[in-house]
Design a protein around this motif. Structure first.
Motif, PDB file in Angstrom:
ATOM      1  N   VAL A  46       0.854  -1.178   0.000  1.00  0.00           N
ATOM      2  CA  VAL A  46       0.000   0.000   0.000  1.00  0.00           C
ATOM      3  C   VAL A  46       0.892   1.231   0.000  1.00  0.00           C
ATOM      4  N   ASP A  47       0.520   2.222  -0.780  1.00  0.00           N
ATOM      5  CA  ASP A  47       1.291   3.460  -0.867  1.00  0.00           C
ATOM      6  C   ASP A  47       0.861   4.444   0.219  1.00  0.00           C
ATOM      7  N   VAL A  48       1.849   5.123   0.803  1.00  0.00           N
ATOM      8  CA  VAL A  48       1.588   6.188   1.773  1.00  0.00           C
ATOM      9  C   VAL A  48       2.486   7.367   1.444  1.00  0.00           C
ATOM     10  N   PRO A  49       2.047   8.599   1.736  1.00  0.00           N
ATOM     11  CA  PRO A  49       2.923   9.749   1.486  1.00  0.00           C
ATOM     12  C   PRO A  49       4.120   9.731   2.427  1.00  0.00           C
ATOM     13  N   ILE A  50       5.278  10.082   1.911  1.00  0.00           N
ATOM     14  CA  ILE A  50       6.451  10.194   2.784  1.00  0.00           C
ATOM     15  C   ILE A  50       6.232  11.293   3.813  1.00  0.00           C
ATOM     16  N   ASP A  51       5.708  12.428   3.371  1.00  0.00           N
ATOM     17  CA  ASP A  51       5.386  13.534   4.266  1.00  0.00           C
ATOM     18  C   ASP A  51       4.020  14.057   3.845  1.00  0.00           C
ATOM     19  N   ARG A  52       3.022  13.913   4.717  1.00  0.00           N
ATOM     20  CA  ARG A  52       1.663  14.293   4.342  1.00  0.00           C
ATOM     21  C   ARG A  52       1.494  15.796   4.138  1.00  0.00           C
ATOM     22  N   GLY A  53       2.460  16.563   4.586  1.00  0.00           N
ATOM     23  CA  GLY A  53       2.417  17.996   4.347  1.00  0.00           C
ATOM     24  C   GLY A  53       3.221  18.437   3.143  1.00  0.00           C
ATOM     25  N   ARG A  54       3.977  17.498   2.544  1.00  0.00           N
ATOM     26  CA  ARG A  54       4.825  17.846   1.395  1.00  0.00           C
ATOM     27  C   ARG A  54       4.691  16.762   0.330  1.00  0.00           C
ATOM     28  N   GLU A  56       5.296  16.690  -2.648  1.00  0.00           N
ATOM     29  CA  GLU A  56       6.355  16.638  -3.656  1.00  0.00           C
ATOM     30  C   GLU A  56       7.451  15.624  -3.297  1.00  0.00           C
ATOM     31  N   LEU A  57       7.485  15.168  -2.024  1.00  0.00           N
ATOM     32  CA  LEU A  57       8.482  14.174  -1.621  1.00  0.00           C
ATOM     33  C   LEU A  57       8.125  12.765  -2.065  1.00  0.00           C
ATOM     34  N   GLY A  58       6.927  12.600  -2.595  1.00  0.00           N
ATOM     35  CA  GLY A  58       6.550  11.302  -3.133  1.00  0.00           C
ATOM     36  C   GLY A  58       5.985  10.370  -2.085  1.00  0.00           C
ATOM     37  N   SER A  59       6.012   9.083  -2.397  1.00  0.00           N
ATOM     38  CA  SER A  59       5.363   8.093  -1.537  1.00  0.00           C
ATOM     39  C   SER A  59       6.310   6.962  -1.191  1.00  0.00           C
ATOM     40  N   ALA A  60       5.911   6.226  -0.151  1.00  0.00           N
ATOM     41  CA  ALA A  60       6.594   5.006   0.265  1.00  0.00           C
ATOM     42  C   ALA A  60       5.622   3.849   0.088  1.00  0.00           C
ATOM     43  N   GLN A  61       6.166   2.654  -0.081  1.00  0.00           N
ATOM     44  CA  GLN A  61       5.346   1.459  -0.184  1.00  0.00           C
ATOM     45  C   GLN A  61       5.501   0.627   1.077  1.00  0.00           C
ATOM     46  N   LEU A  62       4.376   0.351   1.718  1.00  0.00           N
ATOM     47  CA  LEU A  62       4.383  -0.498   2.900  1.00  0.00           C
ATOM     48  C   LEU A  62       4.082  -1.935   2.499  1.00  0.00           C
ATOM     49  N   ALA A  63       4.874  -2.859   3.016  1.00  0.00           N
ATOM     50  CA  ALA A  63       4.663  -4.286   2.754  1.00  0.00           C
ATOM     51  C   ALA A  63       3.683  -4.860   3.773  1.00  0.00           C
ATOM     52  N   LEU A  64       2.741  -5.685   3.299  1.00  0.00           N
ATOM     53  CA  LEU A  64       1.743  -6.331   4.140  1.00  0.00           C
ATOM     54  C   LEU A  64       1.747  -7.833   3.886  1.00  0.00           C
ATOM     55  N   SER A 179       3.761   9.603  12.176  1.00  0.00           N
ATOM     56  CA  SER A 179       3.585   9.356  10.744  1.00  0.00           C
ATOM     57  C   SER A 179       3.194   7.904  10.504  1.00  0.00           C
ATOM     58  N   ALA A 180       3.828   6.986  11.235  1.00  0.00           N
ATOM     59  CA  ALA A 180       3.498   5.568  11.082  1.00  0.00           C
ATOM     60  C   ALA A 180       2.068   5.275  11.516  1.00  0.00           C
ATOM     61  N   ALA A 181       1.574   5.999  12.523  1.00  0.00           N
ATOM     62  CA  ALA A 181       0.195   5.797  12.968  1.00  0.00           C
ATOM     63  C   ALA A 181      -0.800   6.216  11.891  1.00  0.00           C
ATOM     64  N   GLU A 182      -0.493   7.289  11.171  1.00  0.00           N
ATOM     65  CA  GLU A 182      -1.369   7.673  10.056  1.00  0.00           C
ATOM     66  C   GLU A 182      -1.294   6.629   8.933  1.00  0.00           C
ATOM     67  N   ASP A 183      -0.146   5.979   8.800  1.00  0.00           N
ATOM     68  CA  ASP A 183      -0.047   4.881   7.827  1.00  0.00           C
ATOM     69  C   ASP A 183      -0.993   3.739   8.194  1.00  0.00           C
ATOM     70  N   VAL A 184      -1.151   3.479   9.495  1.00  0.00           N
ATOM     71  CA  VAL A 184      -2.078   2.431   9.927  1.00  0.00           C
ATOM     72  C   VAL A 184      -3.499   2.765   9.476  1.00  0.00           C
ATOM     73  N   GLU A 185      -3.855   4.034   9.551  1.00  0.00           N
ATOM     74  CA  GLU A 185      -5.182   4.434   9.078  1.00  0.00           C
ATOM     75  C   GLU A 185      -5.310   4.217   7.570  1.00  0.00           C
ATOM     76  N   THR A 186      -4.245   4.465   6.826  1.00  0.00           N
ATOM     77  CA  THR A 186      -4.258   4.181   5.387  1.00  0.00           C
ATOM     78  C   THR A 186      -4.437   2.689   5.141  1.00  0.00           C
ATOM     79  N   ILE A 187      -3.759   1.853   5.932  1.00  0.00           N
ATOM     80  CA  ILE A 187      -3.902   0.404   5.800  1.00  0.00           C
ATOM     81  C   ILE A 187      -5.342  -0.012   6.110  1.00  0.00           C
ATOM     82  N   ARG A 188      -5.908   0.523   7.193  1.00  0.00           N
ATOM     83  CA  ARG A 188      -7.296   0.184   7.532  1.00  0.00           C
ATOM     84  C   ARG A 188      -8.242   0.479   6.375  1.00  0.00           C
ATOM     85  N   ALA A 189      -8.111   1.668   5.806  1.00  0.00           N
ATOM     86  CA  ALA A 189      -8.986   2.040   4.695  1.00  0.00           C
ATOM     87  C   ALA A 189      -8.760   1.127   3.493  1.00  0.00           C
TER      88      ALA A 189
END
Length: 480
Positions: A46-54, A56-64, A179-189
């Motif tokens: 699942v893709d998550v933003p590297i910095d949710r306020g920026r 332009e820094l792109g995204s990271a991929q979380l492995a599940l 930031s990792a906690a917001e990633d958990v919300e992305t995973i939930r969704a």
């Protein structure tokens, strides 16, 4: 737990547990990733933003990794697991049998068990990458008593952090737990779950608690086992953990001296330990694992990591005896410390976001080092919070998540588990974390080792029952 609150929630919770959760459509593409231990394992990203306020820094991929519920007709929903760290792999935990104990069979029956690698960890990309030789120098004094020694420590940590930053990129500055906690919300969704259940161990308790603080309405059940209290002042946390490590070592020594299961049976084990560490400090203990002489810090860290699992105490006795024998070899100890492990870079980088060094100079650090030696006269050379805070002195990346309150309001009942003799997370931390959560109950373990999941059948049974039913076992439960 208040009896009236139990009565008020039990009917709704039991109905919720018995009926499969109505989920939104999943946005994940699962593919087989079977292992010998878990042939039904499936993996996704699942893709998550590297910095949710920026952006332009792109995204990271979380492995599940997922283990589908074995009883789909009675499926409750998704259970997310985090085995700790910072830097631990939820993917590896799920794929390689982390929940294979028969005591946890109901979790496999009733939940899709989902492990994930937090941002920067293991199979998630980009991965926090550091040069191991730059990150850890065995010759470095982590207890400096002079300005020159303190400056050398700061310069080393700064160079190590700059190396990690150059190899990792902008993710390193955003590898904090909020930031990792917001990633958990992305995973939930992405899972399509209206609410998730959570099983967090050690660092996973900090991550879970912060998630519950931010998204209390998205929590169904949550176990926080081996609790980290992120509100604690760092100097206090350093001393509390050092004292807990000392307590665990003393208890091991007492068991070893009196048990025929220990090869050092009948000996003064604390004196034997002190002698091994002192000889290592003089350069007199070889390690065939390292191919060089082991340092006192490495020996002490290896002992510490054996204290985690009570069933490993006989193995610790053998490893300690070998390190202090006629032809000493500390292999059994040094192969278990984390200084050269693949996750040490992530451990340090995330740790410096969450637990930045409080030290202002050599005098301040020297006073704290003296206090650590007072509360931990045998084990003072290694405790995790000293490793983190000494390693973060001079770290060049600003901390995004220093200790602060994360109160949880409006979540369902949450179960916090703490151990009276846990070497890594003192019982006082579990009490502090439970006090910050409106709906928390505390289960206390009177036995040894780090986390109830790995050390206590009583705790495992309570955690499973709660995760399935949603009803906590009550405030005063003690597992002995």
């Amino acid at each position: 737990m208040d009896v009236r609150r139990v009565a008020a929630v039990i009917a709704a919770v039991v109905v919720m547990a018995a009926v499969p959760a109505v989920a939104e459509a999943s946005a994940l593409s699962w593919r087989p990733c079977a292992t010998t231990q878990e042939p039904a394992a499936e993996c996704a990203t699942v893709d998550v933003p590297i910095d949710r306020g920026r952006p332009e820094l792109g995204s990271a991929q979380l492995a599940l990794a997922r283990l589908p519920a074995l009883d789909p007709g009675r499926r409750i929903g998704s259970l997310l697991v985090n085995p700790g760290g910072p830097g631990g792999s939820g993917v590896g935990f799920v794929q390689f049998g982390g929940l294979a104990s028969p005591d946890l069979a109901q979790l496999r029956q009733r939940f899709d068990v989902v492990g994930f690698d937090p941002r920067g960890d293991w199979f998630s990309t980009p991965r926090i990458t550091c040069d191991a030789a730059t990150l850890f120098d065995p010759a470095l004094d982590r207890f400096p008593s002079t300005r020159a020694g303190f400056d050398a420590l700061v310069a080393h940590n700064r160079a190590a952090g700059q190396d990690c930053l150059a190899r990792t990129g902008p993710l390193l500055a955003n590898a904090d737990t909020q930031s990792a906690a917001e990633d958990v919300e992305t995973i939930r969704a992405a899972l399509g779950e209206p609410r998730i259940s959570w099983l967090g161990l050690s660092y996973g308790t900090e991550l879970g608690a912060i998630y519950a603080s931010k998204h209390p309405g998205r929590v169904r059940t949550m176990v926080l086992d081996g609790a980290v209290d992120h509100t604690r002042p760092l100097r206090q946390a350093i001393l509390e953990e050092a004292a807990a490590t000392e307590d665990a070592l003393v208890r091991f020594a007492g068991w070893c001296r009196g048990s025929a299961e220990c090869v050092l049976h009948g000996q003064d084990v604390l004196r034997f330990y002190d002698d091994v560490v002192a000889r290592a400090a003089q350069g007199a203990i070889w390690s065939s694992d390292l191919g060089r002489k082991a340092t006192a810090d490495e020996v002490s860290a290896g002992v510490y990591n054996h204290l985690y699992i009570r069933e490993e105490w006989p193995l610790l006795g053998k490893a300690l005896a070998a390190a202090g024998g006629e032809f000493p070899d500390a292999k059994g100890l040094t192969e278990r410390n984390q200084f050269l492990s693949p996750i040490y870079g992530a451990y340090r980088a995330i740790g410096c976001h969450d637990f930045p060094s409080p030290f202002t100079g050599p005098v301040d650090m020297g006073v704290m080092a003296g206090l650590v030696r007072t509360v931990a006269p045998h084990s003072w050379r290694y405790s995790e919070f000293w490793d983190l805070t000494s390693g973060c002195a001079g770290w060049p990346v600003p901390a995004k998540n220093p200790p602060q309150p994360h109160p949880v309001h409006g979540a369902p009942p949450i179960l916090v588990v703490g151990g009276a003799h846990d070497p890594a997370t003192p019982l006082s931390w579990a009490r502090g974390l439970a006090a910050s959560i409106d709906s928390a109950d505390l289960l206390t373990r009177a036995d040894d080792g780090h986390t109830g999941l790995f050390n206590s059948a009583c705790a495992r049974a309570a955690e499973v029952k709660y995760l399935v039913s949603g009803v906590t076992p009550g405030r005063d439960l003690v597992c002995r």
